[in-house]
Design a protein around this motif. Structure first.
Motif, PDB file in Angstrom:
ATOM      1  N   ALA A 327      76.269 -11.285  43.658  1.00 17.98           N
ATOM      2  CA  ALA A 327      77.655 -11.861  43.489  1.00 17.98           C
ATOM      3  C   ALA A 327      78.332 -11.158  42.287  1.00 17.98           C
ATOM      4  CB  ALA A 327      77.582 -13.116  43.043  1.00 17.98           C
ATOM      5  N   ALA A 328      77.641 -10.411  41.596  1.00 23.94           N
ATOM      6  CA  ALA A 328      78.331  -9.759  40.294  1.00 23.94           C
ATOM      7  C   ALA A 328      79.348  -8.599  40.875  1.00 23.94           C
ATOM      8  CB  ALA A 328      77.238  -9.439  39.331  1.00 23.94           C
ATOM      9  N   PHE A 329      78.620  -8.214  42.131  1.00 21.21           N
ATOM     10  CA  PHE A 329      79.366  -6.847  42.703  1.00 21.21           C
ATOM     11  C   PHE A 329      80.408  -7.237  43.503  1.00 21.21           C
ATOM     12  CE2 PHE A 329      79.808  -3.701  46.201  1.00 21.21           C
ATOM     13  CZ  PHE A 329      80.126  -2.541  45.266  1.00 21.21           C
ATOM     14  N   LEU A 330      80.543  -8.477  44.026  1.00 23.45           N
ATOM     15  CA  LEU A 330      81.678  -8.663  45.042  1.00 23.45           C
ATOM     16  C   LEU A 330      83.039  -8.617  44.660  1.00 23.45           C
ATOM     17  CD1 LEU A 330      79.774 -11.810  46.978  1.00 23.45           C
ATOM     18  CD2 LEU A 330      80.188  -9.236  47.578  1.00 23.45           C
ATOM     19  N   PRO A 331      83.304  -9.027  43.561  1.00 30.21           N
ATOM     20  CA  PRO A 331      84.675  -9.038  43.086  1.00 30.21           C
ATOM     21  C   PRO A 331      85.357  -7.476  43.132  1.00 30.21           C
ATOM     22  CG  PRO A 331      83.603 -10.179  41.547  1.00 30.21           C
ATOM     23  CD  PRO A 331      82.715  -9.571  42.475  1.00 30.21           C
ATOM     24  N   GLN A 332      84.587  -6.721  42.778  1.00 25.14           N
ATOM     25  CA  GLN A 332      85.397  -5.224  42.861  1.00 25.14           C
ATOM     26  C   GLN A 332      85.207  -4.597  44.329  1.00 25.14           C
ATOM     27  OE1 GLN A 332      82.139  -3.228  40.488  1.00 25.14           O
ATOM     28  NE2 GLN A 332      82.486  -1.467  41.690  1.00 25.14           N
ATOM     29  N   PHE A 333      84.222  -5.191  45.199  1.00 22.12           N
ATOM     30  CA  PHE A 333      84.172  -4.853  46.470  1.00 22.12           C
ATOM     31  C   PHE A 333      85.455  -5.530  47.296  1.00 22.12           C
ATOM     32  CE2 PHE A 333      80.968  -4.750  50.312  1.00 22.12           C
ATOM     33  CZ  PHE A 333      81.263  -3.110  50.271  1.00 22.12           C
ATOM     34  N   ARG A 334      85.619  -6.713  46.821  1.00 17.83           N
ATOM     35  CA  ARG A 334      86.813  -7.522  47.595  1.00 17.83           C
ATOM     36  C   ARG A 334      88.182  -7.058  47.064  1.00 17.83           C
ATOM     37  NH1 ARG A 334      83.594  -9.037  49.820  1.00 17.83           N
ATOM     38  NH2 ARG A 334      82.389 -10.873  50.220  1.00 17.83           N
ATOM     39  N   ALA A 335      88.397  -6.397  45.814  1.00 17.19           N
ATOM     40  CA  ALA A 335      89.457  -5.598  45.407  1.00 17.19           C
ATOM     41  C   ALA A 335      89.759  -4.354  46.216  1.00 17.19           C
ATOM     42  CB  ALA A 335      89.417  -5.251  43.978  1.00 17.19           C
ATOM     43  N   GLU A 336      88.722  -4.018  46.732  1.00 14.60           N
ATOM     44  CA  GLU A 336      89.136  -2.918  47.819  1.00 14.60           C
ATOM     45  C   GLU A 336      89.283  -3.341  49.152  1.00 14.60           C
ATOM     46  OE1 GLU A 336      89.389   0.244  46.853  1.00 14.60           O
ATOM     47  OE2 GLU A 336      88.120   0.723  45.488  1.00 14.60           O
ATOM     48  N   GLY A 337      89.357  -4.521  49.445  1.00 16.91           N
ATOM     49  CA  GLY A 337      89.530  -5.044  50.832  1.00 16.91           C
ATOM     50  C   GLY A 337      88.319  -4.943  51.434  1.00 16.91           C
ATOM     51  N   CYS A 338      87.070  -5.004  51.007  1.00 18.61           N
ATOM     52  CA  CYS A 338      85.926  -4.954  51.781  1.00 18.61           C
ATOM     53  C   CYS A 338      85.551  -6.382  52.046  1.00 18.61           C
ATOM     54  CB  CYS A 338      84.797  -4.029  51.199  1.00 18.61           C
ATOM     55  SG  CYS A 338      85.427  -2.409  50.926  1.00 18.61           S
ATOM     56  N   THR A 339      84.903  -6.786  53.184  1.00 18.83           N
ATOM     57  CA  THR A 339      84.701  -8.099  53.412  1.00 18.83           C
ATOM     58  C   THR A 339      83.121  -8.244  53.517  1.00 18.83           C
ATOM     59  OG1 THR A 339      85.099  -7.778  55.736  1.00 18.83           O
ATOM     60  CG2 THR A 339      86.848  -8.596  54.451  1.00 18.83           C
TER      61      THR A 339
END
Ligand SMILES: [Zn+2]
Length: 381
Positions: A327-339
């Motif tokens: 979960a800790a990684f998901l925000p930066q992944f989402r910020a790149e548009g990665c789902t």
């Protein structure tokens, strides 16, 4: 030996200082995302692995592969000096832009590959991973395909200078032409590249007939694959060629270029691998490598690169990880548009006539390799 290092990972925050430009497909920040995903999984905390800083390669080290003229031009261009006929060196094109610090960027990523090779040669670790490396298109006197310095070739040169036999296996979607060319006339390095056929993809080379010259005849191996090649066909072609070649050649070190641009969602290639297919090939390589220098490579979908190379690092480190992304990684992944939320992909198979065409092409090309190369190397089938 209880605390012996089993694997070393190379990374530096300095990578953040460089950028190919906003519209360029090569996003250097994919390296930061990879580092951060590995960190989020807690995979840097094993007593048997080490996170190493990246030294800068010296000009003398680069000169083992590259010409002085080219290095002088690259350094000057990188410092903002206007170089006449820079295109002659492959520089200043849309593929190979002259961005600020391009020389420093290249010497850093090459320094990591060299240091990894040194540790392997010295027996300090059996496995090392440079995610920034694998820039396999660079030629001795020119930049090509987003690659300015051929870190793979520079590192392999160091390994053979130590008297080691090296097999280079390249599963990037593009042909590993620069590495093949650097060792085309020697039997000290076996280069094997599986890639999308040059009929449909850059750099347009990498056919079975390219087998090497002189003493190197039979030591360059190319397995081109058709668009729409999926996991099933790719793994078949891989198993038909790579394990028997490695068993016969008996390398001391296996250098792997692990570009993830053969993935079905990559925007640059037409191959259709899933993460599972990619990792199956990597697992076979891991089994056949007495010492293993893993390099990154292509990969132009930001959702794929961190997942692929995190899974590779877990394999190298011998640590099982759950598929669910932390979960800790998901925000930066989402910020790149990665789902993506998992290391694994939904299963995928190519169907219908496209599958039959891809099968036919793979069978034909693998047959050519087995006919042209296997007898020369004494591979038993
Ligand atoms: Zn590629």
């Amino acid at each position: 030996m209880t605390n012996a290092t089993q694997a070393v990972f190379f990374y530096t925050q300095k990578y953040r200082e460089f950028d190919y430009g906003p519209s360029h497909p090569m996003k250097i920040r994919r390296l930061t995302h990879t580092h951060d995903l590995i960190h989020a999984y807690g995979l840097f905390h094993s007593a048997h692995t080490r996170l190493a800083d990246v030294p800068t390669a010296t000009e003398d080290e680069l000169r083992r592969i590259h010409t002085k003229e080219y290095l002088d031009v690259l350094r000057a261009a990188s410092a903002g000096v206007s170089v006449p006929r820079s295109w002659h060196f492959g520089l200043g094109t849309s593929d190979n832009p002259i961005f600020e610090g391009v020389y420093a960027w290249s010497t850093l990523l090459t320094g990591a590959s060299l240091e990894a090779a040194r540790l392997l040669a010295a027996g300090e670790t059996p496995r090392a991973f440079n995610i920034a490396g694998g820039l396999h298109h660079a030629a001795s006197g020119r930049a090509s395909g987003f690659c300015y310095i051929n870190d793979a070739a520079v590192a392999i040169r160091l390994l053979i200078d130590h008297g080691l036999r090296v097999a280079y296996v390249d599963i990037d979607a593009h042909h590993g032409d620069g590495v093949q060319d650097a060792f085309y006339d020697t039997d000290q390095v076996l280069t094997i590249s599986l890639h999308e056929t040059g009929l449909t993809l850059f750099p347009g080379t990498g056919f079975p007939e390219e087998i090497g010259t002189g003493k190197g005849e039979g030591f360059s191996v190319n397995v081109p694959l058709a668009p729409e090649t999926d996991d099933e066909i790719f793994i078949w072609a891989f198993e038909e060629t790579v394990p028997p070649l490695l068993e016969t050649f008996r390398p001391d070190v296996v250098v792997t270029q692990l570009g993830i641009d053969a993935h079905r969602s990559d925007p640059l290639s037409h191959l259709r691998l899933t993460m599972q297919g990619f990792l199956r090939a990597v697992a076979i390589l891991a089994e056949s490598a007495p010492r293993w220098l893993a390099l990154g490579g292509g990969g132009y979908h930001l959702g794929n690169v961190p997942r692929a190379w995190t899974a590779v690092w877990a394999l190298m480190a011998g640590i099982e990880v759950g598929p669910e992304l932390p979960a800790a990684f998901l925000p930066q992944f989402r910020a790149e548009g990665c789902t993506e939320t998992s290391l694994a992909d939904a299963p995928y198979r190519t169907e219908g006539p496209r599958k039959e065409e891809a099968w036919h092409y793979a069978r034909t090309q693998v047959g050519r390799v087995q006919e042209l190369v296997f007898p020369r190397l004494g591979v038993r089938r």
